[in-house]
Design a protein around this motif. Structure first.
Motif, PDB file in Angstrom:
ATOM      1  N   GLU A 273       0.835  -1.212   0.000  1.00  0.00           N
ATOM      2  CA  GLU A 273       0.000   0.000   0.000  1.00  0.00           C
ATOM      3  C   GLU A 273       0.867   1.258   0.000  1.00  0.00           C
ATOM      4  O   GLU A 273       0.491   2.283  -0.572  1.00  0.00           O
ATOM      5  N   PHE A 274       2.039   1.174   0.625  1.00  0.00           N
ATOM      6  CA  PHE A 274       2.948   2.321   0.627  1.00  0.00           C
ATOM      7  C   PHE A 274       3.499   2.568  -0.774  1.00  0.00           C
ATOM      8  O   PHE A 274       3.565   3.715  -1.230  1.00  0.00           O
ATOM      9  N   VAL A 275       3.874   1.515  -1.476  1.00  0.00           N
ATOM     10  CA  VAL A 275       4.397   1.647  -2.833  1.00  0.00           C
ATOM     11  C   VAL A 275       3.357   2.292  -3.741  1.00  0.00           C
ATOM     12  O   VAL A 275       3.668   3.162  -4.563  1.00  0.00           O
ATOM     13  N   VAL A 276       2.088   1.879  -3.595  1.00  0.00           N
ATOM     14  CA  VAL A 276       1.005   2.454  -4.402  1.00  0.00           C
ATOM     15  C   VAL A 276       0.860   3.947  -4.100  1.00  0.00           C
ATOM     16  O   VAL A 276       0.684   4.764  -5.011  1.00  0.00           O
ATOM     17  N   GLU A 277       0.941   4.306  -2.813  1.00  0.00           N
ATOM     18  CA  GLU A 277       0.835   5.717  -2.420  1.00  0.00           C
ATOM     19  C   GLU A 277       1.984   6.540  -3.024  1.00  0.00           C
ATOM     20  O   GLU A 277       1.792   7.656  -3.498  1.00  0.00           O
ATOM     21  N   VAL A 278       3.192   5.980  -3.008  1.00  0.00           N
ATOM     22  CA  VAL A 278       4.356   6.675  -3.557  1.00  0.00           C
ATOM     23  C   VAL A 278       4.190   6.880  -5.053  1.00  0.00           C
ATOM     24  O   VAL A 278       4.429   7.972  -5.582  1.00  0.00           O
ATOM     25  N   TRP A 279       3.772   5.830  -5.764  1.00  0.00           N
ATOM     26  CA  TRP A 279       3.561   5.925  -7.210  1.00  0.00           C
ATOM     27  C   TRP A 279       2.543   7.018  -7.530  1.00  0.00           C
ATOM     28  O   TRP A 279       2.728   7.816  -8.453  1.00  0.00           O
ATOM     29  N   ALA A 281       1.729   9.633  -5.612  1.00  0.00           N
ATOM     30  CA  ALA A 281       2.282  10.950  -5.265  1.00  0.00           C
ATOM     31  C   ALA A 281       3.229  11.460  -6.347  1.00  0.00           C
ATOM     32  O   ALA A 281       3.219  12.647  -6.691  1.00  0.00           O
ATOM     33  N   ILE A 282       4.028  10.556  -6.917  1.00  0.00           N
ATOM     34  CA  ILE A 282       4.941  10.954  -7.985  1.00  0.00           C
ATOM     35  C   ILE A 282       4.155  11.370  -9.225  1.00  0.00           C
ATOM     36  O   ILE A 282       4.467  12.369  -9.881  1.00  0.00           O
ATOM     37  N   GLY A 283       3.092  10.616  -9.529  1.00  0.00           N
ATOM     38  CA  GLY A 283       2.246  10.979 -10.668  1.00  0.00           C
ATOM     39  C   GLY A 283       1.574  12.322 -10.491  1.00  0.00           C
ATOM     40  O   GLY A 283       1.507  13.124 -11.425  1.00  0.00           O
TER      41      GLY A 283
END
Length: 290
Positions: A273-279, A281-283
């Motif tokens: 879930e953290f990786v999805v949030e990071v992706w 945020a970058i987008g």
């Protein structure tokens, strides 16, 4: 003209940085380092101290200012202030909530320290604990040499309602009046720093390189990712955030991004879930910056 020798290629100028001890010292000059550990060794050599005396460095300010921490990039005109070991203190803490209210970072050379204290938190209620304090031991177990995420994990895993002891080292603050020198003369801490676009990038396990300063997108994305690191893991690490943004540039989907993070930063064991949030945020940063 025949027989004339071609002009010699222009050599890149030596990268020489000015430095002081944050509590007061003459100005030194350092050069020839390729990573953070070598930087600390050069500063220590300039002032005749051990590298292990240096807790962290700030750029262009002698104050314990967490917004000016030296991370993975140094502007070519930046002035480096080294904060050294001061008094050692021990505090007893009882974990009455899951979170202590600490955000931890490290200096890249073996010391983890407190970057932020949440208002109203358990730690905020202990007056002896301050931003900038290095965490030397937890319950007499030395954590020197541990990375910030390891220390954050140890603190999260401590049982509730059971007191524990933190051994802290505060940075030396002998000359906090440095910023109050005569108005006529600029001290280095007050000097206006050049806004040149080139920076020296310090990467773990790699040679330092001179690069252009981050673009608006890269800076915004790294800021957002750093905020997520604090929310999810209780750490802040601008260089880690920058590495994650750089990794995203080479991937086309969140699945590919997750695989690349595992290969580059597997020791962090980021949850899905953290990786999805990071992706995301970058987008969002890319859209915001056009």
């Amino acid at each position: 003209m025949d027989g004339a020798e071609p002009p010699a290629a222009r050599a890149r100028p030596r990268l020489v940085f000015r430095t002081q001890l944050a509590h007061g010292s003459p100005t030194g000059r350092i050069e020839g380092f390729t990573n953070v550990r070598e930087l600390y060794a050069k500063i220590a050599e300039a002032f005749g101290i051990a590298p292990t005396e240096i807790l962290f460095c700030t750029l262009n300010s002698h104050k314990v200012d967490m917004q000016k921490l030296l991370g993975g990039q140094i502007g070519l005109e930046d002035f480096i202030f080294a904060h050294v070991r001061g008094e050692t203190k021990e505090v007893e803490v009882t974990k009455t909530e899951d979170a202590l209210g600490l955000t931890i970072t490290d200096n890249g050379a073996g010391y983890a320290f407190i970057k932020r204290i949440k208002e109203g938190s358990i730690i905020n209620r202990i007056e002896a604990v301050h931003v900038g304090d290095s965490i030397e031991a937890i319950n007499d177990h030395s954590i020197v040499g541990c990375r910030h995420y390891e220390v954050a994990r140890m603190l999260r895993e401590l049982p509730k309602a059971q007191p524990f002891t933190l051994r802290l080292v505060q940075p030396k603050r002998a000359f906090d009046m440095i910023g109050q020198r005569s108005r006529g003369g600029k001290c280095p801490a007050d000097a206006k720093v050049s806004s040149g676009r080139e920076t020296l990038r310090l990467r773990p396990g790699a040679t330092a390189t001179v690069e252009d300063a981050p673009s608006a997108f890269e800076a915004e994305a790294a800021r957002r990712v750093d905020d997520l690191l604090e929310s999810y893991m209780g750490i802040r690490d601008p260089e880690l955030a920058t590495t994650m943004v750089d990794t995203s540039k080479e991937t086309a989907s969140v699945q590919e991004f997750a695989r690349c993070l595992d290969s580059v930063l597997g020791e962090f064991a980021f949850p899905d879930e953290f990786v999805v949030e990071v992706w995301a945020a970058i987008g969002e940063s890319r859209e915001a910056c056009g």
